[in-house]
Write an enzyme that holds these catalytic residues in place. Structure first.
Site, PDB file in Angstrom:
ATOM      1  N   GLY A 155       0.662  -1.214  -0.049  1.00  0.00           N
ATOM      2  CA  GLY A 155       0.126  -0.011   0.055  1.00  0.00           C
ATOM      3  C   GLY A 155       1.007   1.367   0.085  1.00  0.00           C
TER       4      GLY A 155
ATOM      5  CG  LEU B 145     -10.986  -4.096 -11.485  1.00  0.00           C
ATOM      6  CD1 LEU B 145     -11.040  -2.650 -11.882  1.00  0.00           C
ATOM      7  CD2 LEU B 145     -11.731  -4.586 -10.123  1.00  0.00           C
TER       8      LEU B 145
ATOM      9  CG  ASN C 228      -3.537  -0.001 -12.379  1.00  0.00           C
ATOM     10  OD1 ASN C 228      -3.397   0.068 -11.004  1.00  0.00           O
ATOM     11  ND2 ASN C 228      -3.036  -0.587 -13.450  1.00  0.00           N
TER      12      ASN C 228
ATOM     13  CG  HIS D  41       1.418  -1.538 -15.554  1.00  0.00           C
ATOM     14  ND1 HIS D  41       1.107  -2.703 -14.999  1.00  0.00           N
ATOM     15  CD2 HIS D  41       2.491  -1.283 -16.276  1.00  0.00           C
ATOM     16  CE1 HIS D  41       1.983  -3.517 -15.477  1.00  0.00           C
ATOM     17  NE2 HIS D  41       2.530  -3.191 -16.606  1.00  0.00           N
TER      18      HIS D  41
ATOM     19  CB  SER E 142       2.207   4.183 -17.354  1.00  0.00           C
ATOM     20  OG  SER E 142       3.291   3.686 -17.949  1.00  0.00           O
TER      21      SER E 142
ATOM     22  CG  ASP F 201      -1.568  -3.362 -17.023  1.00  0.00           C
ATOM     23  OD1 ASP F 201      -2.324  -3.002 -16.162  1.00  0.00           O
ATOM     24  OD2 ASP F 201      -0.913  -4.557 -16.862  1.00  0.00           O
TER      25      ASP F 201
END
Ligand code: GAR
Length: 187
Positions: free
Chosen positions: A12, A92, A106, A108, A135, A144
């Site tokens: 995290g 997801l 997101n 990545h 990214s 992605d």
């Protein structure tokens, strides 16, 4: 302020960077819930200790649609308007992506479109690349694959192994993600 829910699966550290940034008075977002597919995720305990609402549900032994409906409900109950994936290591479903269309981002650990998926650092080193990076992108049904919102580059140095490179990229992630999320919610 835009209400953001963060999904994590582990340490995290990107979530912590988003929380830290959100505490600046002029930050355009606030973190309203931290949710995880891993009840034992270290980041969840940290969020709890910071007084941030948390939600955890293991998908093990549950049908994926049920698991995701519960995640979706927890995010909505917290009033989330945008979802930031931060080391959330689960795909997801199309249902979830379309329920939150253009409202999921997101981070990545590669310079997309290079090295989608896992083991990005080892793949960049094995390819002999001189530069790696991270990214932030919009999440679509394609892994992605959504529009890239921002990137940061870091050098690959002689003698780097995947761990050394991951650490350098992670530091870049921690400054990139809060900045791009702020741009995204004010777009
Ligand atoms: C980060 O490097 C993130 O970019 C990566 O996992 C790490 C999570 O670290 N995400 C992915 O690989 C997504 N497929 P953190 O839990 O300390 O933020």
């Amino acid at each position: 302020k835009t209400r953001v829910g963060v999904l994590i699966s582990g340490r995290g550290s990107n979530m912590m960077a988003l929380v830290a940034a959100s505490r600046a008075p002029d930050c355009p977002y606030e973190i309203v819930v931290v949710a995880s597919d891993k009840p034992s995720a270290a980041g969840l305990a940290w969020a709890l200790s910071e007084g941030i609402p948390t939600f955890a549900l293991s998908p093990k032994g549950i049908d994926k649609p049920i698991y995701e409906a519960a995640m979706d409900a927890a995010l909505r109950e917290a009033g989330a308007e945008v979802i930031a994936l931060a080391g959330y290591m689960r795909l997801l479903t199309d249902w979830f992506v379309s329920a939150w269309r253009d409202r999921i981002v997101n981070i990545h650990p590669s310079l997309l479109p290079q090295y989608k998926g896992l083991d990005t650092h080892a793949r960049a080193i094995d390819a002999g690349d001189a530069v790696a990076g991270c990214s932030v992108h919009v999440v679509t049904e394609e892994l992605d694959g959504g529009a890239v919102l921002g990137q940061a580059e870091v050098p690959i140095l002689e003698g780097d192994d995947a761990d050394a490179l991951a650490e350098r990229v992670l530091a870049a992630e921690h400054s990139l993600y809060p900045r791009i999320l702020a741009e995204f919610v004010t777009r």
